[in-house]
Design an enzyme around this catalytic site. Structure first.
Site, PDB file in Angstrom:
ATOM      1  N   LEU A  44       0.837  -1.193   0.000  1.00  0.00           N
ATOM      2  CA  LEU A  44       0.000   0.000   0.000  1.00  0.00           C
ATOM      3  C   LEU A  44       0.882   1.257   0.000  1.00  0.00           C
ATOM      4  O   LEU A  44       0.766   2.108  -0.886  1.00  0.00           O
ATOM      5  CB  LEU A  44      -0.934  -0.012   1.220  1.00  0.00           C
ATOM      6  CG  LEU A  44      -1.815   1.219   1.445  1.00  0.00           C
ATOM      7  CD1 LEU A  44      -2.776   1.421   0.279  1.00  0.00           C
ATOM      8  CD2 LEU A  44      -2.607   1.084   2.753  1.00  0.00           C
ATOM      9  N   GLY A 101       2.436   7.636   2.841  1.00  0.00           N
ATOM     10  CA  GLY A 101       2.473   6.734   3.994  1.00  0.00           C
ATOM     11  C   GLY A 101       1.165   6.831   4.746  1.00  0.00           C
ATOM     12  O   GLY A 101       0.178   6.168   4.398  1.00  0.00           O
ATOM     13  N   SER A 102       1.126   7.706   5.750  1.00  0.00           N
ATOM     14  CA  SER A 102      -0.118   7.918   6.492  1.00  0.00           C
ATOM     15  C   SER A 102      -1.233   8.390   5.563  1.00  0.00           C
ATOM     16  O   SER A 102      -2.398   8.023   5.721  1.00  0.00           O
ATOM     17  CB  SER A 102       0.105   8.954   7.603  1.00  0.00           C
ATOM     18  OG  SER A 102       0.977   8.423   8.580  1.00  0.00           O
ATOM     19  N   ILE A 144       7.829  -2.552   2.204  1.00  0.00           N
ATOM     20  CA  ILE A 144       7.066  -3.775   1.992  1.00  0.00           C
ATOM     21  C   ILE A 144       7.726  -4.947   2.717  1.00  0.00           C
ATOM     22  O   ILE A 144       8.832  -5.378   2.360  1.00  0.00           O
ATOM     23  CB  ILE A 144       6.935  -4.091   0.484  1.00  0.00           C
ATOM     24  CG1 ILE A 144       6.378  -2.885  -0.273  1.00  0.00           C
ATOM     25  CG2 ILE A 144       6.084  -5.342   0.286  1.00  0.00           C
ATOM     26  CD1 ILE A 144       5.069  -2.330   0.279  1.00  0.00           C
ATOM     27  N   THR A 145       7.023  -5.445   3.757  1.00  0.00           N
ATOM     28  CA  THR A 145       7.484  -6.656   4.445  1.00  0.00           C
ATOM     29  C   THR A 145       7.426  -7.817   3.452  1.00  0.00           C
ATOM     30  O   THR A 145       6.419  -7.980   2.762  1.00  0.00           O
ATOM     31  CB  THR A 145       6.570  -6.956   5.657  1.00  0.00           C
ATOM     32  OG1 THR A 145       6.612  -5.838   6.530  1.00  0.00           O
ATOM     33  CG2 THR A 145       7.036  -8.195   6.404  1.00  0.00           C
ATOM     34  N   GLY A 162      19.619  -3.282  33.992  1.00  0.00           N
ATOM     35  CA  GLY A 162      20.732  -2.345  34.174  1.00  0.00           C
ATOM     36  C   GLY A 162      21.720  -2.450  33.011  1.00  0.00           C
ATOM     37  O   GLY A 162      21.317  -2.596  31.856  1.00  0.00           O
ATOM     38  N   GLU A 168       1.617  -0.310   9.987  1.00  0.00           N
ATOM     39  CA  GLU A 168       0.168  -0.522   9.815  1.00  0.00           C
ATOM     40  C   GLU A 168      -0.629   0.633  10.426  1.00  0.00           C
ATOM     41  O   GLU A 168      -1.628   0.433  11.120  1.00  0.00           O
ATOM     42  CB  GLU A 168      -0.248  -1.884  10.379  1.00  0.00           C
ATOM     43  CG  GLU A 168       0.618  -2.971   9.758  1.00  0.00           C
ATOM     44  CD  GLU A 168      -0.105  -4.230   9.374  1.00  0.00           C
ATOM     45  OE1 GLU A 168      -1.334  -4.285   9.478  1.00  0.00           O
ATOM     46  OE2 GLU A 168       0.579  -5.161   8.928  1.00  0.00           O
TER      47      GLU A 168
END
Lengths: 259, 381
Positions: free
Chosen positions: B129, B135-136, B161-162, B342, B366
């Protein structure tokens, strides 16, 4: 080609095990139970042979009611049906008594091959496959790293120190497989669901025509006279190197008869 | 590992499924996660193993080879996987998202033809997409598709893209007219389509074992028969898919946060300072208590949204809330886990520094958490 795989439920190999003080048998309630890992290779080999040659894969086990979980696991991997020999009289059976029960149960089934894992991770004797074959009067092909079946001949490779032996016999025959032979599959989600609907027959000693004196503690040739908890681990000895560390280590190893 | 979690599951079947998932997570994922992340090695074989076990099509109908599981159960599987290895949990979520357009909007013939392969476990999907400049503001996408005979000819660049370059199929959201939202169309392209390629993977600060890359479309011909839904329906499809995808990310965030919590608790029980385990110092006990509460609340929120979805009720706002809350919680919990350990928390020998780097991604993907707030706010006003 019909195959029977003999499997055993054992205490989790990584768990701390205890014996019952009253009769020197394993305290099964105190540990998680799993399918003997070495039997997973036997199940996998049967499924691979079935994919190539057709027929049915039956899972045979003897043990308390809980051991039925091990049959379900094998069914979820893809085996077709199970036979569970369950009877209070089986408690305490040694290898000889176990082989008597399995041989009788195999006598009620139709098969071309019986496949075992090489040993159980709890008893570690590696003798049951041979004893069962002897009782059945079947050829035994043990310690297989490869199994091939063509017509009614089964051929295995057996790893040796110098290479491998090729061993051949006519079916019906008894085979035991080592862990090098394959990579056992995981059950699939669908396999787990399908396993619930697969048939599992239970058999008692009476069904097999075995008397109480032939099995269990009474029918076993071996007995545990006494046992003791393993002593706690000793603290190691530390060699401090003050220019003579090598000599001190050599003296230690010689003292332990390593060198 | 999240085996300590008491789960509420609807069926015995779901308990069995979670048991199988935990076994796979323990034996196939956890032992290699740290090494593969360090090496930036994409574990394709792990996805094959999960696929053969039936975990790559869980919330889809059995008639098409899916697992027939409600979202409530599917998401808990994702949570367990992500707890052992986030790159894999996220990959399963993205693959499942990529199956959604065809499953929900495809014709019967399209579903019969392609869905069994996509759900069957051997194939891996990608969802395209975003673009470098979109993007947004997803509706600003510029990748063009022009019908030429029986094919769409597609040109443009998809970003972030994953599985870009390693996937077997790609959902492409493309522009077929200038109408901002009604000019977008969804195509289901196969890997190997001439003109479809991937740029070198991005060099990310976390999830280095998960491939993220631009997908380059240079006159790629995608058969019109592979259009999902009507021309112009693509934006609606994309948003509907994202509602479910956001729940997947929420589940990933909870798995990651649980893993960080477990690591922190384990360490705090062992580590002794001032003569007793640091877990018994109230300053840390309270920190751990807050972490555990965040994780439990995040889990409850995504499960609530999932149950709405399973009941066929509107769940978009609930999904946005779950994604927002769970990923912000994961950021806080992983940061606090580093604090509990720590100096040891800041070095690679322990896994919590990696968890912290990984959590940041989940606040972005997403729909950034600012977009989630926008979605929630719009529903209120």
């Amino acid at each position: 080609m019909n195959i029977v795989v003999c499997v055993k439920q054992v205490p989790d190999s990584w768990a701390e095990k205890k014996l019952n003080p009253s009769d020197s048998t394993l305290d099964r309630d105190s540990v998680d139970a799993v399918m003997n890992e070495l039997d997973e290779y036997a199940v996998e080999e049967a499924l691979v042979l079935q994919e190539a040659h057709g027929g049915e894969v039956t899972i045979l086990t003897m043990g308390p009611e809980k051991a039925g979980e091990t049959i379900r696991k094998a069914l979820s991997m893809g085996a077709d049906k199970g036979v569970h020999v369950v009877d209070a009289g089986l408690h305490g059976s040694d290898a000889v008594a176990t082989s008597a029960v399995l041989a009788k149960a195999l006598g009620t089934l139709e098969w071309d091959l019986v496949i075992f894992g090489i040993e159980s991770t709890d008893a570690r004797m590696s003798v049951v496959p041979a004893m069962v074959a002897e009782r059945l009067g079947s050829p035994q092909l043990s310690f297989a790293t490869k199994v091939d079946v063509a017509d009614s001949t089964v051929t295995i490779q057996r790893q040796t120190e110098y290479g491998f032996d090729t061993v051949e016999a006519k079916t019906p025959a008894v085979v035991s497989v080592v862990e090098k032979i394959n990579e056992p599959r995981y059950p699939s989600f669908k396999g787990i669901m399908a396993a619930k609907k697969k048939p599992v027959t239970t058999l008692t000693l009476a069904d097999l025509g075995l008397g109480a004196d032939e099995v269990g503690l009474a029918g076993s040739w071996s007995a545990v006279d006494e046992f003791a908890a393993r002593p706690p681990r000793q603290a190691g000895s530390v060699v401090k190197d003050e220019g003579d560390g090598g000599v001190k280590i050599a003296e230690y190893l010689a003292g332990q008869k390593f060198i | 590992m999240t085996s300590s979690v008491q789960r509420s599951l609807p069926t015995d079947e779901a308990h069995e499924l979670l048991g199988l998932t935990r076994e796979l997570a323990t034996t196939e994922l956890a032992p290699r996660a740290a090494a593969d992340e360090r090496a930036g090695r994409f574990p394709r074989a792990v996805f094959t193993t999960l696929g053969r076990a039936g975990l790559l099509g869980l919330p889809y109908p059995e008639e098409h080879g899916g697992g027939g599981q409600p979202f409530e159960v599917y998401l808990q599987v994702v949570e367990e996987l992500a707890g052992a290895w986030l790159s894999v949990g996220l990959g399963v979520s993205v693959h499942t998202l990529a199956c959604f357009p065809l499953a929900a909007y495809g014709t019967d013939a399209q579903r019969d033809q392609w869905l069994p392969g996509m759900l069957g476990g051997e194939l891996l999907g990608a969802y395209c997409l975003s673009e470098p400049h979109s993007g947004s503001d997803a509706a600003a996408l510029a990748t063009r598709a022009v019908l030429d005979g029986d094919d769409y000819v597609v040109s443009g660049t998809k970003a972030w893209i994953t599985h870009g370059g390693v996937a077997d199929f790609y959902d492409l959201m493309v522009r077929t007219s200038d109408d901002r939202t009604r000019g977008i169309t969804c195509l289901l392209a196969e890997a190997g389509t001439p003109g479809l390629s991937a740029a070198p993977p991005e060099r990310k600060m976390g999830l280095t074992a998960s491939v993220t890359a631009q997908v380059l479309l240079d006159g790629a011909r995608v058969p019109a028969a592979r259009r999902i839904g009507a021309e112009g329906q693509g934006f609606a499809i994309a948003l509907a898919a994202l509602d479910g995808g956001r729940l997947g990310i929420a589940a990933c965030a909870v798995g990651l946060a649980q893993a960080a919590l477990d690591a922190a608790v384990g360490y705090a029980r062992e580590r002794r300072q001032f003569g007793r385990p640091v877990a018994e110092h109230q300053g840390l006990t309270f920190l751990l208590a807050d972490m555990a509460t965040q994780v439990a609340a995040a889990r409850a929120l995504y499960l609530d949204a999932a149950r709405l979805r399973d009941a066929g009720r509107p769940f978009g706002t609930a999904a946005a809330m779950a994604k927002l809350f769970a990923t912000d919680a994961a950021m806080r919990v992983t940061t606090d886990a580093v604090q509990v350990l720590g100096g040891y928390g800041y070095v690679e020998d322990y896994q919590v520094e990696r968890y912290l780097r990984e959590a940041k991604l989940l606040q972005i993907v997403e729909g950034t958490n600012q977009i989630q707030r926008l979605v929630i706010g719009r529903a209120l006003t």
